[in-house]
Design a protein around this motif. Sequence first.
Motif, PDB file in Angstrom:
ATOM      1  N   GLY A 106       1.710 -11.332  35.953  1.00 57.92           N
ATOM      2  CA  GLY A 106       0.405 -10.725  35.712  1.00 57.92           C
ATOM      3  C   GLY A 106      -0.666 -11.433  36.510  1.00 57.92           C
ATOM      4  O   GLY A 106      -0.377 -12.049  37.538  1.00 57.92           O
ATOM      5  N   SER A 107      -1.894 -11.355  36.022  1.00 54.52           N
ATOM      6  CA  SER A 107      -2.998 -12.046  36.699  1.00 54.52           C
ATOM      7  C   SER A 107      -4.092 -12.397  35.701  1.00 54.52           C
ATOM      8  O   SER A 107      -4.211 -11.779  34.642  1.00 54.52           O
ATOM      9  N   ILE A 108      -4.859 -13.386  36.085  1.00 56.58           N
ATOM     10  CA  ILE A 108      -6.075 -13.737  35.356  1.00 56.58           C
ATOM     11  C   ILE A 108      -7.204 -13.670  36.358  1.00 56.58           C
ATOM     12  O   ILE A 108      -7.090 -14.168  37.487  1.00 56.58           O
ATOM     13  N   SER A 109      -8.289 -13.031  35.955  1.00 55.64           N
ATOM     14  CA  SER A 109      -9.461 -12.965  36.826  1.00 55.64           C
ATOM     15  C   SER A 109     -10.710 -13.282  36.025  1.00 55.64           C
ATOM     16  O   SER A 109     -10.734 -13.138  34.801  1.00 55.64           O
ATOM     17  N   ILE A 110     -11.725 -13.727  36.733  1.00 55.83           N
ATOM     18  CA  ILE A 110     -13.006 -14.092  36.137  1.00 55.83           C
ATOM     19  C   ILE A 110     -14.083 -13.332  36.892  1.00 55.83           C
ATOM     20  O   ILE A 110     -14.162 -13.403  38.126  1.00 55.83           O
ATOM     21  N   LEU A 144      -7.127 -10.742  31.486  1.00 55.14           N
ATOM     22  CA  LEU A 144      -5.691 -10.910  31.673  1.00 55.14           C
ATOM     23  C   LEU A 144      -5.121  -9.523  31.904  1.00 55.14           C
ATOM     24  O   LEU A 144      -5.380  -8.606  31.115  1.00 55.14           O
ATOM     25  N   ALA A 145      -4.370  -9.362  32.980  1.00 57.69           N
ATOM     26  CA  ALA A 145      -3.775  -8.067  33.298  1.00 57.69           C
ATOM     27  C   ALA A 145      -2.300  -8.241  33.611  1.00 57.69           C
ATOM     28  O   ALA A 145      -1.866  -9.305  34.060  1.00 57.69           O
ATOM     29  N   VAL A 146      -1.549  -7.180  33.374  1.00 61.87           N
ATOM     30  CA  VAL A 146      -0.140  -7.135  33.746  1.00 61.87           C
ATOM     31  C   VAL A 146       0.075  -5.874  34.579  1.00 61.87           C
ATOM     32  O   VAL A 146      -0.727  -4.942  34.533  1.00 61.87           O
ATOM     33  N   MET A 174       3.144 -12.572  27.176  1.00 58.36           N
ATOM     34  CA  MET A 174       2.194 -13.065  28.161  1.00 58.36           C
ATOM     35  C   MET A 174       0.827 -13.282  27.509  1.00 58.36           C
ATOM     36  O   MET A 174       0.178 -14.286  27.744  1.00 58.36           O
ATOM     37  N   ARG A 175       0.445 -12.307  26.703  1.00 57.34           N
ATOM     38  CA  ARG A 175      -0.865 -12.379  26.052  1.00 57.34           C
ATOM     39  C   ARG A 175      -0.984 -13.633  25.181  1.00 57.34           C
ATOM     40  O   ARG A 175      -1.995 -14.325  25.226  1.00 57.34           O
ATOM     41  N   GLU A 176       0.047 -13.896  24.392  1.00 52.59           N
ATOM     42  CA  GLU A 176       0.030 -15.066  23.508  1.00 52.59           C
ATOM     43  C   GLU A 176       0.055 -16.364  24.314  1.00 52.59           C
ATOM     44  O   GLU A 176      -0.672 -17.299  23.995  1.00 52.59           O
ATOM     45  N   LEU A 177       0.878 -16.406  25.346  1.00 50.56           N
ATOM     46  CA  LEU A 177       0.971 -17.616  26.166  1.00 50.56           C
ATOM     47  C   LEU A 177      -0.326 -17.917  26.906  1.00 50.56           C
ATOM     48  O   LEU A 177      -0.644 -19.070  27.162  1.00 50.56           O
ATOM     49  N   ALA A 178      -1.073 -16.886  27.238  1.00 51.83           N
ATOM     50  CA  ALA A 178      -2.305 -17.064  28.035  1.00 51.83           C
ATOM     51  C   ALA A 178      -3.562 -17.223  27.189  1.00 51.83           C
ATOM     52  O   ALA A 178      -4.617 -17.577  27.717  1.00 51.83           O
ATOM     53  N   ARG A 179      -3.462 -16.990  25.890  1.00 53.57           N
ATOM     54  CA  ARG A 179      -4.663 -16.978  25.040  1.00 53.57           C
ATOM     55  C   ARG A 179      -5.501 -18.261  25.156  1.00 53.57           C
ATOM     56  O   ARG A 179      -6.713 -18.212  25.323  1.00 53.57           O
ATOM     57  N   GLN A 180      -4.860 -19.409  25.067  1.00 55.13           N
ATOM     58  CA  GLN A 180      -5.588 -20.680  25.133  1.00 55.13           C
ATOM     59  C   GLN A 180      -6.275 -20.839  26.496  1.00 55.13           C
ATOM     60  O   GLN A 180      -7.424 -21.269  26.571  1.00 55.13           O
ATOM     61  N   ALA A 181      -5.595 -20.483  27.558  1.00 56.34           N
ATOM     62  CA  ALA A 181      -6.171 -20.594  28.904  1.00 56.34           C
ATOM     63  C   ALA A 181      -7.364 -19.653  29.063  1.00 56.34           C
ATOM     64  O   ALA A 181      -8.385 -20.032  29.640  1.00 56.34           O
ATOM     65  N   ILE A 182      -7.239 -18.448  28.542  1.00 58.27           N
ATOM     66  CA  ILE A 182      -8.323 -17.475  28.652  1.00 58.27           C
ATOM     67  C   ILE A 182      -9.554 -17.964  27.908  1.00 58.27           C
ATOM     68  O   ILE A 182     -10.675 -17.902  28.414  1.00 58.27           O
ATOM     69  N   ASP A 183      -9.352 -18.485  26.696  1.00 60.34           N
ATOM     70  CA  ASP A 183     -10.479 -19.029  25.923  1.00 60.34           C
ATOM     71  C   ASP A 183     -11.121 -20.198  26.661  1.00 60.34           C
ATOM     72  O   ASP A 183     -12.348 -20.295  26.756  1.00 60.34           O
ATOM     73  N   ALA A 239      -2.716  -1.759  37.134  1.00 59.67           N
ATOM     74  CA  ALA A 239      -2.963  -2.990  36.398  1.00 59.67           C
ATOM     75  C   ALA A 239      -3.410  -2.570  35.002  1.00 59.67           C
ATOM     76  O   ALA A 239      -4.263  -1.695  34.854  1.00 59.67           O
ATOM     77  N   LEU A 240      -2.826  -3.175  33.996  1.00 56.37           N
ATOM     78  CA  LEU A 240      -3.174  -2.899  32.616  1.00 56.37           C
ATOM     79  C   LEU A 240      -3.868  -4.127  32.053  1.00 56.37           C
ATOM     80  O   LEU A 240      -3.286  -5.219  32.029  1.00 56.37           O
ATOM     81  N   CYS A 241      -5.114  -3.956  31.611  1.00 58.35           N
ATOM     82  CA  CYS A 241      -5.867  -5.062  31.020  1.00 58.35           C
ATOM     83  C   CYS A 241      -5.357  -5.273  29.599  1.00 58.35           C
ATOM     84  O   CYS A 241      -5.456  -4.369  28.762  1.00 58.35           O
ATOM     85  N   VAL A 242      -4.813  -6.461  29.330  1.00 54.27           N
ATOM     86  CA  VAL A 242      -4.263  -6.741  28.009  1.00 54.27           C
ATOM     87  C   VAL A 242      -5.113  -7.716  27.204  1.00 54.27           C
ATOM     88  O   VAL A 242      -4.896  -7.888  26.010  1.00 54.27           O
ATOM     89  N   GLU A 243      -6.091  -8.335  27.845  1.00 47.76           N
ATOM     90  CA  GLU A 243      -6.982  -9.251  27.138  1.00 47.76           C
ATOM     91  C   GLU A 243      -8.269  -9.434  27.928  1.00 47.76           C
ATOM     92  O   GLU A 243      -8.256  -9.416  29.162  1.00 47.76           O
TER      93      GLU A 243
END
Length: 170
Positions: free
Chosen positions: A133-137, A22-24, A1-10, A30-34
């Motif tokens: 997981g989830s992405i939050s800002i 990024l959390a799972v 998940m972390r690798e797949l989401a890296r570009q979106a997070i940046d 919830a575990l913050c992974v990025e």
Amino acid sequence: MRELARQAIDFLADQTGDTVFLAVRGGNDALCVERRAGSFPIKAFTVDVGSRIPLGVGCGGVAMIAALPEEEADSILAANAPRLKDYGDITPAQLAELVSAARIRGYAVNPHRALGIAAVGMAVRHADGGLAGSISIAAIESRLPPERIEKIARLLRAEIRKIEKMLQAS
């Protein structure tokens, strides 16, 4: 998940200037992974990478609960209710309202994680519809008036769709 989401997070950190998380899910947590900081000089570092917090305490956690079947969500809300007092002033009833609003809206907004901080979060789903997981800002409250929340939600939705397509392909 972390690798797949890296570009979106940046991309989201660059586009918004704010902090992206990024959390799972890990059980009822919830575990913050990025985490990526945007360019705005005041950072909203409400959670560190590797931190576990009860689902529902952070905006991404609210988004994850809202994405679950109602019975499972209710079970998590009940299990985490006694833990909420350690994370600010949110009550179980307020958290249930945030989850309900997130289901209706399609994204979560500011679950009072930290004083003066606002956030927008959205769940990421696997191909079978299950929670990935989830992405939050997060940003200082003055940076997230309603019209900007809507804009950020659109950005989030577009990036999450890309991640979900990659999850389907993997």
